[in-house]
Scaffold this motif. Structure first.
Motif, PDB file in Angstrom:
ATOM      1  N   LEU A  42     -17.237   3.090  -1.391  1.00 44.25           N
ATOM      2  CA  LEU A  42     -16.259   3.587  -2.358  1.00 44.25           C
ATOM      3  C   LEU A  42     -16.931   4.399  -3.458  1.00 44.25           C
ATOM      4  N   HIS A  47     -14.378   7.001  -5.119  1.00 49.93           N
ATOM      5  CA  HIS A  47     -13.209   6.190  -5.471  1.00 49.93           C
ATOM      6  C   HIS A  47     -13.458   5.367  -6.734  1.00 49.93           C
ATOM      7  N   GLY A 206      -4.488  -2.511   4.598  1.00 52.77           N
ATOM      8  CA  GLY A 206      -3.468  -1.738   3.892  1.00 52.77           C
ATOM      9  C   GLY A 206      -2.599  -0.898   4.809  1.00 52.77           C
ATOM     10  N   GLY A 227      -8.058  -5.631  -0.184  1.00 54.82           N
ATOM     11  CA  GLY A 227      -8.716  -4.340  -0.031  1.00 54.82           C
ATOM     12  C   GLY A 227      -7.784  -3.330   0.599  1.00 54.82           C
ATOM     13  N   ASN A 228      -8.283  -2.087   0.708  1.00 57.39           N
ATOM     14  CA  ASN A 228      -7.530  -0.978   1.302  1.00 57.39           C
ATOM     15  C   ASN A 228      -8.489  -0.125   2.139  1.00 57.39           C
ATOM     16  N   THR A 231      -6.324   2.873   3.871  1.00 57.34           N
ATOM     17  CA  THR A 231      -5.578   3.809   3.037  1.00 57.34           C
ATOM     18  C   THR A 231      -5.225   3.152   1.710  1.00 57.34           C
ATOM     19  N   PHE A 232      -5.109   3.979   0.674  1.00 56.03           N
ATOM     20  CA  PHE A 232      -4.652   3.494  -0.623  1.00 56.03           C
ATOM     21  C   PHE A 232      -3.142   3.697  -0.791  1.00 56.03           C
ATOM     22  N   GLU A 233      -2.465   4.067   0.297  1.00 52.20           N
ATOM     23  CA  GLU A 233      -1.020   4.257   0.278  1.00 52.20           C
ATOM     24  C   GLU A 233      -0.330   2.969  -0.191  1.00 52.20           C
ATOM     25  N   PRO A 234       0.539   3.056  -1.210  1.00 50.72           N
ATOM     26  CA  PRO A 234       1.229   1.842  -1.675  1.00 50.72           C
ATOM     27  C   PRO A 234       2.209   1.324  -0.635  1.00 50.72           C
ATOM     28  N   ASN A 253      -8.996 -10.148  -6.167  1.00 51.30           N
ATOM     29  CA  ASN A 253      -9.874  -9.079  -6.634  1.00 51.30           C
ATOM     30  C   ASN A 253     -11.115  -9.726  -7.239  1.00 51.30           C
TER      31      ASN A 253
END
Length: 315
Positions: A42, A47, A206, A227-228, A231-234, A253
């Motif tokens: 990341l 990121h 994710g 985690g993702n 993808t970080f897509e919600p 987290n």
């Protein structure tokens, strides 16, 4: 001292760097090995915004060489694994004293590989999901560091059935060795599990995988996200739908926990490492790299070509 730096060009290189000095509440660790983990990917990919050049590395093992103000000087010489916000790929790393956890009974490779991975797996199963005897558990990335250990902690908790999801067929036998009753590949998920329901699902992926996991929850099931990777897509979730089935969506987290409740994370790490030292949980170090090969190690992890854990040999 020698350290790996991540430059503005996104490349890792070995260079001389000033040796860090521990401040109040900190310790300096003479690093022998450092673990390679997803946080390194990341940071490399931007990121996590950090000033560059930056010394990466978030988990390191070695001996405490010096302590800062307010830290017991008797800790000098103690073998520890340190949970860091960076600086692990260097001959000396500074860590909060509370997050330099005793690593008695573990060699340097194993201690470094435990890093954030082992307390995370321990907390996902025991602290967050509260896996109970006889429950069914679905573990994504079951051939990875966290996933492989989560399978083992779930078995220790008495899980009745454990299914792992892995990236490809070449990883199925490897994940099965950790204790999965069944292993399916990512391209076969979720179709291969049609008709099944799970009390606990551990999801670092994710996106579409997260949405599919919600459909696989049993009544009163718990989906734990941490985690993702994909993808970080919600992903939108209806609280009313969860309520109707008594289900829970939980998040973990560890990085935040280190900031808000470091003692709590350290306690989990100590309990988890005791299971490793006793031989009840296995940390599989599948690759060891030289300091100059750090970029290759991070690249292989990013490409999904790593099983278990990789470490970098610093000294």
């Amino acid at each position: 001292m020698r350290a790996v730096t991540l430059g503005t060009d996104g490349r890792f290189s070995v260079a001389e760097a000033p040796e860090p000095v521990p401040g109040p509440g900190e310790v300096a660790v003479e690093v022998t090995h450092a673990g390679v983990q997803w946080g390194d990917v990341l940071v490399r990919d931007g990121h996590f915004p950090v000033p560059r050049p930056f010394v990466p590395g978030f988990e390191a093992a070695g001996r405490i060489g010096a302590v800062g103000e307010g830290v017991d000087p008797g800790r000098v010489g103690e073998r520890v694994v340190a949970l860091l916000t960076g600086g692990g790929f260097a001959e000396v790393a500074v860590a909060p004293a509370a997050l330099a956890v005793a690593a008695d009974g573990l060699d340097g490779r194993t201690a470094a590989a435990s890093g954030w991975t082992t307390p995370t797996a321990y907390d996902l199963v025991g602290t967050v999901a509260h896996v109970r005897p006889g429950e069914s558990v679905l573990v994504h990335a079951a051939a990875g560091g966290v996933g492989g250990q989560a399978v083992q902690f779930a078995r220790l908790a008495g899980a009745g059935r454990i299914v792992g999801v892995v990236g490809g067929r070449e990883q199925t036998e490897y994940a099965a060795r950790y204790g999965c009753d069944r292993v399916v590949t990512r391209d076969a998920f979720p179709a291969a599990l049609e008709g099944e329901a799970f009390d606990v699902v551990l999801d670092p992926v994710g996106g579409a995988t997260r949405r599919a996991n919600l459909t696989l929850l049993a009544p009163h099931g718990r989906l734990v996200v941490y985690g993702n990777i994909a993808t970080f897509e919600p992903v939108a979730v209806s609280a009313n739908d969860l309520l109707g089935q008594g289900q829970s969506l939980l998040a973990y987290n560890s990085s935040l926990l280190a900031t808000t409740h470091p003692a709590r994370l350290a306690d989990s790490a100590a309990l988890a490492l005791a299971e490793v030292a006793a031989g009840r949980v296995r940390i599989d170090v599948t690759a060891e790299y030289a300091l100059a090969e750090t970029g290759e190690a991070v690249g292989r992890l990013a490409e999904g070509r790593t099983r278990g854990k990789s470490v970098v040999r610093v000294r």
